[in-house]
Design a protein around this motif. Structure first.
Motif, short mmCIF file in Angstrom:
data_model
loop_
_atom_site.label_atom_id
_atom_site.label_comp_id
_atom_site.label_asym_id
_atom_site.label_seq_id
_atom_site.Cartn_x
_atom_site.Cartn_y
_atom_site.Cartn_z
N THR A 100 -5.47 0.70 -0.43
CA THR A 100 -5.65 1.95 0.30
C THR A 100 -6.88 2.70 -0.19
N GLN A 131 -0.20 -2.81 7.32
CA GLN A 131 -0.02 -1.70 8.27
C GLN A 131 0.03 -0.37 7.52
N LYS A 132 0.72 -0.35 6.39
CA LYS A 132 0.84 0.86 5.58
C LYS A 132 -0.51 1.28 5.01
N LEU A 134 -3.45 0.63 6.26
CA LEU A 134 -4.29 1.15 7.35
C LEU A 134 -3.90 2.57 7.74
N THR A 135 -2.62 2.83 7.90
CA THR A 135 -2.21 4.18 8.30
C THR A 135 -2.50 5.20 7.20
N LYS A 136 -2.30 4.83 5.94
CA LYS A 136 -2.62 5.75 4.84
C LYS A 136 -4.12 6.01 4.75
N PHE A 139 -6.24 5.10 9.76
CA PHE A 139 -6.30 4.31 10.98
C PHE A 139 -5.10 4.65 11.85
N VAL A 140 -5.28 4.56 13.17
CA VAL A 140 -4.18 4.78 14.10
C VAL A 140 -3.98 3.53 14.94
N LEU A 141 -2.75 3.30 15.31
CA LEU A 141 -2.38 2.16 16.14
C LEU A 141 -2.99 2.36 17.52
N SER A 156 -0.98 -6.01 15.82
CA SER A 156 -1.54 -4.84 16.49
C SER A 156 -2.91 -4.51 15.94
N TYR A 158 -5.58 -1.50 14.91
CA TYR A 158 -5.66 -0.13 14.41
C TYR A 158 -7.13 0.28 14.45
N ARG A 160 -10.10 3.50 13.26
CA ARG A 160 -10.45 4.76 12.60
C ARG A 160 -11.85 5.14 13.03
#
Length: 166
Positions: A100, A131-132, A134-136, A139-141, A156, A158, A160
């Motif tokens: 991250t 996935q975790k 990327l979101t942290k 990044f958004v789905l 999926s 993602y 940013r």
């Protein structure tokens, strides 16, 4: 303190050691590189350096204090100020925030050093850790990924959007 460095020829032995040491670990969540990758490592590595020199991609390695590679972080298919992000970290540092933090750092470099506006990354549905990360990292789905983008695995995309740091 680990340092993110742009890939260069001298990193080859440490990159190969990283890939070999973590091969089984990586294969559990992402596609295995296959025996050909290792049999032809020098040629493939030199091809990566040529792509980087041509500005098509930018490859980075996270280097530990002892000179070993802790992770690989890549900006792939750079075009129109957009690139795809790919990364992998060593098993012994997984789950500690290393991926991250380094993805966040690479996002800053992507904007400031490479002039990119947008990064995209695909993650397999079974790869919850990625996935975790990327979101942290902001990044958004954005939607489904073609299984061909993930070595035959469903997943999926993602994204940013980057803002250059002043």
């Amino acid at each position: 303190m680990p340092e993110l460095k742009q890939l260069r020829a001298g990193h080859a032995p440490a990159v190969l050691a990283f890939e070999l040491a973590n091969r089984a670990y990586f294969a559990a969540s992402i596609s295995d590189r296959g025996d050909d990758f290792f049999d032809q490592f020098t040629d493939r590595y030199n091809a990566l350096l040529a792509e980087q020199e041509a500005g098509i991609c930018a490859f980075y390695v996270l280097i530990a204090e002892d000179g070993s590679v802790l992770g690989r972080f890549n900006l792939i298919d750079i075009e129109d100020r957009i690139a795809n992000l790919g990364y992998r970290v060593a098993q012994h540092v997984a789950g500690r925030g290393v991926a991250t933090a380094t993805v966040r750092e690479l996002c800053r470099l992507a904007a400031s050093r490479h002039g990119l506006r947008t990064l995209r990354a695909a993650a397999a549905h079974k790869n919850a850790a990625s996935q975790k990360v990327l979101t942290k990292a902001g990044f958004v789905l954005i939607g489904p990924a073609d299984s061909a983008d993930l070595g035959g695995k469903p997943g999926s995309w993602y994204q940013r959007d980057l803002v250059p740091q002043s």
